[in-house]
Design a protein around this motif. Structure first.
Motif, mmCIF file in Angstrom:
data_model
loop_
_atom_site.group_PDB
_atom_site.id
_atom_site.type_symbol
_atom_site.label_atom_id
_atom_site.label_comp_id
_atom_site.label_asym_id
_atom_site.label_seq_id
_atom_site.Cartn_x
_atom_site.Cartn_y
_atom_site.Cartn_z
ATOM 1 N N PHE A 195 0.864 -1.184 0.000
ATOM 2 C CA PHE A 195 0.000 0.000 0.000
ATOM 3 C C PHE A 195 0.892 1.222 0.000
ATOM 4 C CE2 PHE A 195 -1.589 3.607 2.411
ATOM 5 C CZ PHE A 195 -2.644 3.974 1.579
ATOM 6 N N SER A 196 0.524 2.214 -0.806
ATOM 7 C CA SER A 196 1.295 3.447 -0.874
ATOM 8 C C SER A 196 0.358 4.645 -0.950
ATOM 9 C CB SER A 196 2.212 3.428 -2.098
ATOM 10 O OG SER A 196 2.877 4.679 -2.244
ATOM 11 N N PRO A 197 0.623 5.695 -0.159
ATOM 12 C CA PRO A 197 -0.171 6.916 -0.275
ATOM 13 C C PRO A 197 0.075 7.641 -1.602
ATOM 14 C CG PRO A 197 1.025 6.834 1.809
ATOM 15 C CD PRO A 197 1.596 5.782 0.920
ATOM 16 N N GLY A 198 1.237 7.418 -2.203
ATOM 17 C CA GLY A 198 1.584 8.031 -3.489
ATOM 18 C C GLY A 198 1.768 6.981 -4.565
ATOM 19 N N GLY B 251 1.538 6.710 5.888
ATOM 20 C CA GLY B 251 2.704 5.925 5.485
ATOM 21 C C GLY B 251 2.348 4.721 4.638
ATOM 22 N N SER B 252 3.373 4.022 4.210
ATOM 23 C CA SER B 252 3.195 2.861 3.340
ATOM 24 C C SER B 252 3.342 1.567 4.129
ATOM 25 C CB SER B 252 4.226 2.895 2.208
ATOM 26 O OG SER B 252 5.544 2.785 2.740
ATOM 27 N N LEU B 253 2.841 0.501 3.554
ATOM 28 C CA LEU B 253 2.935 -0.824 4.160
ATOM 29 C C LEU B 253 3.247 -1.835 3.068
ATOM 30 C CD1 LEU B 253 2.474 -2.974 6.411
ATOM 31 C CD2 LEU B 253 0.042 -2.923 5.777
ATOM 32 N N THR B 254 4.199 -2.715 3.334
ATOM 33 C CA THR B 254 4.542 -3.799 2.415
ATOM 34 C C THR B 254 4.566 -5.115 3.167
ATOM 35 O OG1 THR B 254 5.921 -2.359 1.023
ATOM 36 C CG2 THR B 254 6.301 -4.723 0.854
ATOM 37 N N TYR C 184 6.914 -4.397 6.245
ATOM 38 C CA TYR C 184 7.789 -3.233 6.281
ATOM 39 C C TYR C 184 6.911 -1.988 6.232
ATOM 40 C CZ TYR C 184 11.629 -0.033 5.115
ATOM 41 O OH TYR C 184 12.546 0.986 5.122
ATOM 42 N N LYS C 185 7.106 -1.090 7.201
ATOM 43 C CA LYS C 185 6.305 0.129 7.283
ATOM 44 C C LYS C 185 7.208 1.348 7.171
ATOM 45 C CE LYS C 185 2.773 0.432 9.959
ATOM 46 N NZ LYS C 185 1.879 0.508 11.148
ATOM 47 N N LEU D 138 11.174 -2.690 9.915
ATOM 48 C CA LEU D 138 11.055 -4.026 9.360
ATOM 49 C C LEU D 138 10.490 -4.931 10.451
ATOM 50 C CD1 LEU D 138 11.662 -5.891 6.912
ATOM 51 C CD2 LEU D 138 13.884 -6.355 7.965
ATOM 52 N N ILE D 139 9.374 -5.586 10.167
ATOM 53 C CA ILE D 139 8.667 -6.397 11.155
ATOM 54 C C ILE D 139 8.806 -7.863 10.784
ATOM 55 C CG2 ILE D 139 6.418 -6.857 12.203
ATOM 56 C CD1 ILE D 139 5.647 -3.965 11.352
#
Length: 274
Positions: free
Chosen positions: A105-108, A210-213, A225-226, A234-235
């Motif tokens: 997910f990305s805001p941009g 923010g973004s989430l991967t 990864y946030k 990194l989670i």
């Protein structure tokens, strides 16, 4: 007996530069002859060999073809590009490079789908130092290099959700934005990519800052990864990764379907043309 001094780790860029020099000398070519044969500037080739510059990956493809070295230089380049990023992001990129499933997910506009000119425009604004132009070009090259992940074999399965705000804040140059929108339209049709838009009508959500991967490896292991507000994380803890997956699922439920997202992108493109 004298003590041995550990020179420390050798950077990926230095290894790439040394390899370039060895190949050129083995071929019996001077820098001038190589420049004439390939069309690249002599001083530029010299800086690549000294490790002062990071090229675009296409330059390495050209030189691999010139030397007949398969994908040797491209492989070294993939390691060298990590030098342009911070340590935690380097670890994330290593995991991203081998992931079989990616949810983002990305805001941009996601970096994996940015055109060269759009990426350059974003990165230029963050540079304030005298050597900013060169730093920007290295970061552009590294960012574009990540996009190879979408085409490697076997192709990873990729799901990308981007906020509508990404489509409502155009680039400063009309052509740059038009080309970027065309690229998004094309990417939405790639067989291994699912692209969705999270519309304003969905209201406020939990990842607005923010973004989430999420990444899954071949063995089933997963990390998250946030990034946001100037920090990144990194989670790896399975319970925390699961929470992030459920968080992503909620975003997906709020987003437009892939077909409606493609229509949305095309409508925005048509608005821009008008």
């Amino acid at each position: 007996m004298g003590e041995t001094v550990d020179p420390g780790p050798v950077s990926g860029r230095a290894i790439l530069g040394q390899t370039l020099k060895v190949l050129r000398e083995k071929a019996g070519k001077s820098l001038g002859q190589l420049a004439e044969d390939t069309g690249y500037d002599k001083s530029y080739l010299s800086r690549l060999e000294s490790g002062e510059r990071l090229s675009k990956v296409t330059v390495m493809e050209d030189l691999d073809s010139y030397y007949g070295t398969g994908s040797l230089l491209v492989g070294h380049w993939k390691a060298a590009r990590l030098d342009a990023f911070k340590d935690q992001y380097k670890e994330f990129m290593k995991l991203e490079a081998t992931a079989r499933i990616m949810w983002k997910f990305s805001p941009g506009i996601p970096g994996l789908l940015q055109t060269e000119e759009f990426a350059r425009g974003i990165l230029v604004g963050a540079q304030t130092t005298a050597d900013g132009e060169e730093a920007v070009e290295e970061q552009v090259a590294a960012r574009l290099g990540r996009q190879y992940l979408l085409k490697q074999k076997p192709e990873p399965e990729v799901r990308l959700i981007m906020d509508e705000v990404a489509l409502r804040r155009p680039a400063s140059q009309g052509k740059t934005w038009h080309d970027q929108m065309l690229h998004l339209e094309a990417a939405a049709l790639w067989p291994n990519v699912t692209l969705q838009v999270l519309p304003f009508s969905a209201g406020a959500h939990h990842h607005m800052n923010g973004s989430l991967t999420l990444l899954w490896q071949r063995d089933g292991s997963a990390v998250a990864y946030k990034e946001g507000n100037g920090c990144s994380r990194l989670i790896e803890d399975p319970d925390q990764v699961l929470r992030q997956r459920l968080s992503y699922d909620r975003l997906r439920d709020m987003a437009l379907s892939p077909s409606d997202s493609l229509t949305f992108i095309r409508d925005v493109l048509e608005e821009h043309r008008s």
